[in-house]
Every structure is written in structure tokens, then in C-alpha cells.
Write a protein that holds these residues in place. Structure first.
Motif, PDB file in Angstrom:
ATOM      1  N   UNK A 154      15.791   8.984 104.486  1.00 47.68           N
ATOM      2  CA  UNK A 154      17.010   9.704 103.715  1.00 47.68           C
ATOM      3  C   UNK A 154      17.335   9.009 102.375  1.00 47.68           C
ATOM      4  N   UNK A 155      17.352   9.708 101.420  1.00 47.06           N
ATOM      5  CA  UNK A 155      17.917   9.030 100.152  1.00 47.06           C
ATOM      6  C   UNK A 155      19.274   9.138 100.128  1.00 47.06           C
ATOM      7  N   UNK A 156      19.924   8.076  99.514  1.00 46.86           N
ATOM      8  CA  UNK A 156      21.385   8.202  99.414  1.00 46.86           C
ATOM      9  C   UNK A 156      21.905   8.915  97.995  1.00 46.86           C
ATOM     10  N   UNK A 157      22.697   9.916  98.239  1.00 47.45           N
ATOM     11  CA  UNK A 157      23.405  10.374  97.030  1.00 47.45           C
ATOM     12  C   UNK A 157      22.423  11.095  96.030  1.00 47.45           C
ATOM     13  N   UNK A 158      21.427  11.458  96.470  1.00 43.77           N
ATOM     14  CA  UNK A 158      20.376  11.825  95.372  1.00 43.77           C
ATOM     15  C   UNK A 158      20.751  12.588  94.234  1.00 43.77           C
ATOM     16  N   UNK A 159      21.482  13.670  94.591  1.00 46.16           N
ATOM     17  CA  UNK A 159      21.872  14.715  93.704  1.00 46.16           C
ATOM     18  C   UNK A 159      22.780  14.129  92.778  1.00 46.16           C
ATOM     19  N   UNK A 160      23.465  13.028  93.078  1.00 49.01           N
ATOM     20  CA  UNK A 160      24.593  12.457  91.883  1.00 49.01           C
ATOM     21  C   UNK A 160      23.659  11.470  91.021  1.00 49.01           C
ATOM     22  N   UNK A 161      22.530  11.384  91.453  1.00 48.78           N
ATOM     23  CA  UNK A 161      21.721  10.535  90.585  1.00 48.78           C
ATOM     24  C   UNK A 161      21.097  11.062  89.338  1.00 48.78           C
ATOM     25  N   UNK A 162      21.125  12.345  89.113  1.00 54.01           N
ATOM     26  CA  UNK A 162      20.558  13.100  88.224  1.00 54.01           C
ATOM     27  C   UNK A 162      21.235  12.595  86.885  1.00 54.01           C
ATOM     28  N   UNK A 163      20.853  12.230  85.872  1.00 53.74           N
ATOM     29  CA  UNK A 163      21.312  11.798  84.842  1.00 53.74           C
ATOM     30  C   UNK A 163      20.656  12.839  83.468  1.00 53.74           C
ATOM     31  N   UNK A 164      21.530  13.357  82.659  1.00 51.40           N
ATOM     32  CA  UNK A 164      20.985  14.222  81.619  1.00 51.40           C
ATOM     33  C   UNK A 164      20.230  13.525  80.599  1.00 51.40           C
ATOM     34  N   UNK A 165      19.203  14.435  80.352  1.00 52.58           N
ATOM     35  CA  UNK A 165      18.160  13.663  79.279  1.00 52.58           C
ATOM     36  C   UNK A 165      17.100  12.556  79.824  1.00 52.58           C
ATOM     37  N   UNK A 166      17.477  12.388  80.968  1.00 50.56           N
ATOM     38  CA  UNK A 166      16.454  11.703  81.855  1.00 50.56           C
ATOM     39  C   UNK A 166      15.233  12.059  81.942  1.00 50.56           C
ATOM     40  N   UNK A 167      13.841  11.534  81.716  1.00 50.08           N
ATOM     41  CA  UNK A 167      12.683  12.040  81.683  1.00 50.08           C
ATOM     42  C   UNK A 167      12.238  12.765  82.798  1.00 50.08           C
ATOM     43  N   UNK A 168      12.525  11.974  84.088  1.00 53.60           N
ATOM     44  CA  UNK A 168      11.951  12.740  85.327  1.00 53.60           C
ATOM     45  C   UNK A 168      12.790  12.263  86.441  1.00 53.60           C
ATOM     46  N   UNK A 169      12.632  13.050  87.495  1.00 51.73           N
ATOM     47  CA  UNK A 169      13.346  12.566  88.784  1.00 51.73           C
ATOM     48  C   UNK A 169      12.456  12.507  89.863  1.00 51.73           C
ATOM     49  N   UNK A 201      10.125  19.607  84.964  1.00 51.05           N
ATOM     50  CA  UNK A 201      11.033  19.021  85.919  1.00 51.05           C
ATOM     51  C   UNK A 201      11.509  19.759  87.135  1.00 51.05           C
ATOM     52  N   UNK A 202      11.963  21.098  86.522  1.00 49.10           N
ATOM     53  CA  UNK A 202      12.288  22.244  87.464  1.00 49.10           C
ATOM     54  C   UNK A 202      11.339  22.615  88.589  1.00 49.10           C
ATOM     55  N   UNK A 203      10.504  22.813  88.217  1.00 51.52           N
ATOM     56  CA  UNK A 203       8.924  23.063  89.005  1.00 51.52           C
ATOM     57  C   UNK A 203       8.694  22.042  90.081  1.00 51.52           C
ATOM     58  N   UNK A 204       8.566  20.621  89.447  1.00 53.14           N
ATOM     59  CA  UNK A 204       8.438  19.705  90.418  1.00 53.14           C
ATOM     60  C   UNK A 204       9.657  19.301  91.331  1.00 53.14           C
ATOM     61  N   UNK A 205      10.831  19.949  90.952  1.00 48.36           N
ATOM     62  CA  UNK A 205      11.932  19.584  91.740  1.00 48.36           C
ATOM     63  C   UNK A 205      11.620  20.488  93.127  1.00 48.36           C
ATOM     64  N   UNK A 206      11.267  21.768  92.779  1.00 44.63           N
ATOM     65  CA  UNK A 206      11.155  22.875  93.854  1.00 44.63           C
ATOM     66  C   UNK A 206       9.764  22.844  94.695  1.00 44.63           C
ATOM     67  N   UNK A 207       9.033  21.707  94.279  1.00 42.85           N
ATOM     68  CA  UNK A 207       7.918  21.941  94.997  1.00 42.85           C
ATOM     69  C   UNK A 207       6.984  22.709  94.535  1.00 42.85           C
ATOM     70  N   UNK A 208       6.743  23.130  93.326  1.00 50.39           N
ATOM     71  CA  UNK A 208       5.977  24.248  92.834  1.00 50.39           C
ATOM     72  C   UNK A 208       5.148  23.804  91.640  1.00 50.39           C
ATOM     73  N   UNK A 209       3.885  23.945  91.559  1.00 45.99           N
ATOM     74  CA  UNK A 209       3.073  23.648  90.536  1.00 45.99           C
ATOM     75  C   UNK A 209       2.253  24.910  89.825  1.00 45.99           C
ATOM     76  N   UNK A 210       1.651  24.831  88.737  1.00 52.47           N
ATOM     77  CA  UNK A 210       0.973  25.902  88.383  1.00 52.47           C
ATOM     78  C   UNK A 210      -0.486  25.809  88.869  1.00 52.47           C
ATOM     79  N   UNK A 211      -1.019  26.890  89.388  1.00 50.02           N
ATOM     80  CA  UNK A 211      -2.357  26.976  90.189  1.00 50.02           C
ATOM     81  C   UNK A 211      -3.445  27.234  89.445  1.00 50.02           C
ATOM     82  N   UNK A 212      -3.269  28.527  88.704  1.00 52.71           N
ATOM     83  CA  UNK A 212      -4.215  29.152  87.749  1.00 52.71           C
ATOM     84  C   UNK A 212      -3.607  29.245  86.354  1.00 52.71           C
TER      85      UNK A 212
END
Length: 542
Positions: free
Chosen positions: A409-424, A523-534
Motif C-alpha cells: 500500500x502506497x501512501x497518498x499516491x494521488x497527492x504525489x502527482x506533480x505537474x510537468x513531472x516526466x513520469x509516475x 503517461x495516461x496509458x501507463x497509469x491505466x495499465x494499457x499499452x499499444x499492442x499493434x
């Protein structure tokens, strides 16, 4: 000396050296001889034509298949097409119109009182033993030299292609003159680089082809050179196409529309993530599936592995929506074609390897060329590229990344997002775990046992405990039913509150991801666990 009969069965090698070679060849029917001799004598063709025989010539002007054809030196072919040299008046000539690739000569001859039409098709070429035609890099060198004044002003690079000048110099000079009249400005230099320096992102996306997009350049124009008749934007497929897709996502995400458009799609209350996750989870809870390995015996686990889990169902529905978003998005397709042609994300801002112009040249005549801007950066995509994108076919499909987060369990993950940060470094399931942790009721079930369950299995355990019926001895069926109904109401009330909190957290994360600009879509695709297949891309070619 080889006679015409010697290469009747060997396709084309040489041309007859005298009229008698034709008259005495038994493979040439008597009624064909006058026609072949007249072609051989024509001033425009003499010394520049190689006969091609691929089958037996029949009498009376009939040809078996494409038995007789001719290949002319490319330079002379171009001169004929441009009207600088004319074929004799004996023949009817077809194919001098713009864009025609074959010149057809025909003439009527009398044979035994009857008139027959004899014909031959002439194409640009040298014959099978005359050496190869210039490669793309050699054309770059010849066109550069021609544009700068001709082979006498050529650089050391030109010396490597001087052997081609006799046959192709006329065409190269025609292209060079055309360039001067069509917005090419300043001295031209052949880039000559065999490889460019790839950006860090491009390597991360799996791209490895270092071939520059720029072939020649002037002070302000980086030119990508394409040969008419089949050249394409990307010579490589597979990993390069995949990397190009990511580059296009970076361009689109940098616009005010890109990241927000995808976010709006995912967070749409009627069809997007909120509804999907709610429906999937309720179905999961009702069905009683989705337990993790620790909850079952090996036999039970084998059975459960064949069943859909809630998150699999959820991501399948979301991936379909995202696929439609990209495949029907005209603007995104334009960014894809721009990246494929320019290499902007591939080589980086300011790199000489990034092209901003495209030139398509006609290697047969040198006159039907094209010179168009690509755009200096992704915010200035040219109308030509936008039009070309409309003629391409683009398809992308998505799948779940297969990530199965550990039960930490990560603590306060949603609050750790910082604008302009390169990745999560977390995804929607981590946020779900955080919501469980912060939920006053659900958190009571977080213990060593539930740490071995997946997120939806934890919710099922909370649900089962909340709505379980009371089977105490002495209670009537009606009292049990009423108690169960009350518990169901409490269960749904809790579930409704829980998911409102969860979706609020997800929305907070997504809103901040949008602010990442170039990294937003990836980043949005990565966040939702989706990746390009073909990723598939086909184009009409130039």
C-alpha cells in the motif's frame, strides 16, 4: 560478335552492330526486318538502344507476349520525353505526355499485299550488363552537384558517382534546374551522414534506426529526398512504427487539445472509466470471482484462472475505447505522418537530421518533381503533410500491460502527482489500494491475509462481510430476509461512497497528467495499465 539471334533467348544483352545482323538472323521473321532496321537506324535511338527479346516474334506484326521491347539510355530517354531530341517522322510515337513511363513506336508495313502494324515499347534503362542504376545516396550526390552547377563543380563526394553522369547527367541537370525554379534557396550540400543521434525518448520507445531524415540541405532547408514510384516515409516497420506512434503522442499531448481529449474520453461519466469500473466491480462482487492464488487450492486456482477478473474486463473495455480514439482521430494521424517524415522526436530540436522539406524527383525525365514543406515543428504541420495523411491507413490496438502490482500500500499516491513531472511510478490499481486503505470500513480488513489478495478480491471480502445473511436459530424467514435487505442497502451505500472517493482520486491524477504536455498521453496509458499492442501504417508512396 553477338547476333540478334544470340540474345533472343537471353533477354537483352546487346544490340545488332550492323543491318546485316538483323537481315541474316533467322529468329527475326522477314516481315519484321524492315521495322527493326528502321528503329536501329533512327538518329535519336542509334547507339542508345538495347533490344530486349523475351519470346518468339510471330509473322504479320503479331507479338508473342511482350517479345520485343527496347531499353534506352536514361539520359536520351529523358531528352526524347522533354522534346530536346526527336524520334524520326517514320514512326507514330505515343507516350510523350507528362508522366508516361513508356514510349511506344509503331509503323505500318506492307507484306505480300497486306498492311500490318508493327510496334515496340521503349523504356528508360541500360540493359542487364550495363551496370546498376544510381542508389538513393548516389542520386543525392548527382542532384546536389547538378544544382550547384554541374559535375565540374562537384565535391569529392561526386567523384564516387561520376561513372553515372554519362547516362544520368541529363536527368540530374534537369532536376537541378527545376530546383532553382521551385523555391530551393542557397547552396546545396549532401548531408552524407550515415547515422544521426537518437533522442533518449526514441531509444526508450524501442527505436534504433539512426538513418537521418535529411538527405541534402541548404542554409534553411533540410531536404528529405524521395524517388517517385514507390518511395515511402518509413523504410522500417515494427519497432520504428511503434516509436513513431509514441513520438506522435508526444506531439499531440503538447497541444491544448491532446491530453485533455483523451482524459475526457476516459473520464466520461456515461461510457468512460467511472462507469466501467463500477459495473465491472459489482459484477465481480456478485459473481464471487477474482480471488488471488493464496485464496485457493491449486485445483481451484486452475479453474479461476480461466475466468475473467474484474480488472481484465475493465481494461478490455477501456482499451477498445482508446483504440477508437486514436484510429478515428484525424489530427493524431497528421502528427504521426509528420513524425514519420521529419524525425522531429527521433533526432530532437535543432538536429541537422530532422527534415523540414520533402522532395520527390522523377528519375526518368527529371521534370515531374515535387518540393513541399513539412513544417518546422509539430505546431506548424504543412498542408501537404495533412493532405498526405488523409491518404494513409493507420491502425493501432491496445492491450493490458499485464502489470500485477504487489500488495504494497502506497501512501497518498494521488497527492504525489506533480505537474510537468516526466513520469509516475504507480497506476490506477495503486490508487484503488490507497482508497481502500483510507476507507474507514474497508481498511479494517487490511491484514496479512488480505495482503495476498488482489484489489478487487479485497473489495469482495468487504462486500461479503457487509451483506452476509444472519442464520441464527429461532429467527423467522421474514426477519432474515429483512435483515439481509438492510445489509444490502448498507452495502450499496458503502460501495457508492467508496467509488465516489476512488473516482475523485483518479480524476485528480488524470488532471495532473494532462499538465505533463508531451508526456501526457504516454503517461495516461501507463497509469491505466494499457499499452499499444499493434501499430500498423501503410501509405500510397510517392
Amino acid at each position: 560478335m553477338k547476333l540478334f539471334k544470340d540474345f533472343i533467348t537471353e533477354a537483352f544483352d546487346l544490340r545488332p552492330e550492323s543491318e546485316s545482323d538483323i537481315r541474316n538472323d533467322k529468329n527475326i521473321p522477314k516481315d519484321w526486318q524492315d521495322f527493326v532496321v528502321d528503329i536501329w537506324k533512327d538518329k535519336a535511338l542509334k547507339g542508345n538502344l538495347v533490344f530486349q527479346a523475351t519470346g518468339k516474334l510471330n509473322k504479320h506484326g503479331e507479338i508473342s507476349g511482350s517479345a520485343l521491347a527496347g531499353k534506352i539510355k536514361p539520359g536520351r530517354f529523358a531528352e526524347i520525353k522533354m522534346g530536346k531530341v526527336k524520334i524520326g517522322s517514320k514512326f507514330k510515337v505515343d507516350g510523350l505526355d507528362k508522366g508516361a513511363k513508356t514510349i511506344k513506336l509503331s509503323r505500318d508495313y506492307k507484306w505480300k499485299g497486306e498492311t500490318y502494324t508493327y510496334s515496340i515499347s521503349l523504356v528508360s534503362g541500360l540493359g542487364s550488363k550495363a551496370g546498376k542504376s544510381p542508389t538513393g545516396a548516389q542520386w543525392e550526390s548527382m542532384i546536389t552537384a547538378a544544382y550547384n552547377g554541374g559535375y565540374k563543380t562537384g565535391s569529392d563526394t561526386f567523384k564516387e558517382v561520376e561513372k553515372f553522369w554519362d547516362n544520368y547527367g541529363v536527368i540530374a541537370m534537369e532536376i537541378g534546374d527545376w530546383c532553382k525554379k521551385n523555391k530551393v534557396k542557397g547552396a546545396m550540400t549532401q548531408f552524407g551522414a550515415t547515422s544521426g543521434s537518437l533522442t533518449k525518448d526514441w531509444k526508450t520507445w524501442g527505436g534504433s534506426n539512426k538513418t537521418p531524415k535529411t538527405d541534402m540541405y541548404t542554409p534553411k532547408q533540410n531536404i528529405s529526398l524521395k524517388k517517385a514510384g514507390g518511395s515511402q516515409l518509413m523504410s522500417a516497420r515494427g519497432a520504428e512504427t511503434y516509436a513513431t506512434f509514441h513520438g506522435a503522442m508526444a506531439h499531440y499531448g503538447s497541444t491544448p487539445r491532446g491530453g485533455k481529449a483523451l482524459a475526457d474520453l476516459i473520464m466520461d461519466e456515461k461510457e468512460g472509466f467511472p462507469k466501467m469500473v463500477l459495473n465491472s466491480t459489482i459484477d465481480e462482487l456478485k459473481a464471487g470471482t477474482g480471488q488471488a492464488a493464496a485464496s485457493y487450492t491449486p485445483a481451484e486456482l486452475q479453474k479461476k484462472q480461466k475466468e475473467y477478473k474484474a480488472k481484465d474486463k475493465l481494461m478490455h473495455g477501456l482499451s477498445e475505447k482508446i483504440s477508437k480514439f486514436f484510429n478515428k482521430n484525424k489530427e493524431f494521424q497528421e502528427y504521426f505522418v509528420y513524425e514519420a517524415s521529419s524525425g522531429y522526436a527521433k533526432f530532437g530540436v535543432g538536429s541537422q537530421s530532422v527534415a523540414n522539406q520533402i522532395m520527390v524527383f522523377d528519375a526518368d525525365e527529371g521534370t515531374n518533381n515535387l518540393f513541399k514543406p513539412l513544417g518546422d515543428d509539430p505546431t506548424q504541420i504543412s498542408s501537404y503533410i495533412k493532405g498526405y495523411a488523409g491518404r494513409t491507413t493507420f491502425y493501432v490496438s491496445f492491450k493490458s500491460s499485464g502489470k500485477n502490482p504487489a500488495g504494497v500500500l502506497r501512501s497518498k499516491t494521488a497527492k504525489k502527482v506533480v505537474a510537468k513531472k516526466e513520469s509516475i511510478d504507480y497506476d490506477y490499481l495503486d490508487v484503488l489500494r490507497e482508497t481502500i486503505q483510507e476507507d474507514e470500513y474497508a481498511s479494517q480488513f487490511l491484514n496479512e491475509e488480505t495482503e495476498q489478495l488482489d484489489e478487487f478480491a479485497i473489495l469482495k471480502k468487504v462486500w461479503d462481510t457487509t451483506v452476509k445473511s444472519v442464520k441464527s436459530t429461532g429467527k423467522s424467514v421474514g426477519r432474515v430476509a429483512k435483515h439481509y435487505a438492510d445489509q444490502m442497502k448498507k452495502g450499496y451505500a458503502w460501495l457508492d461512497k467508496f467509488f465516489k472517493n476512488y473516482i475523485a482520486k483518479i480524476k485528480s491524477v488524470v488532471d495532473n497528467i494532462v499538465k505533463m504536455g508531451a508526456k501526457a498521453l504516454e503517461t495516461m496509458l501507463k497509469f491505466f495499465g494499457i499499452m499499444p499492442d499493434q501499430v500498423q501504417f501503410s501509405e500510397p508512396g510517392f
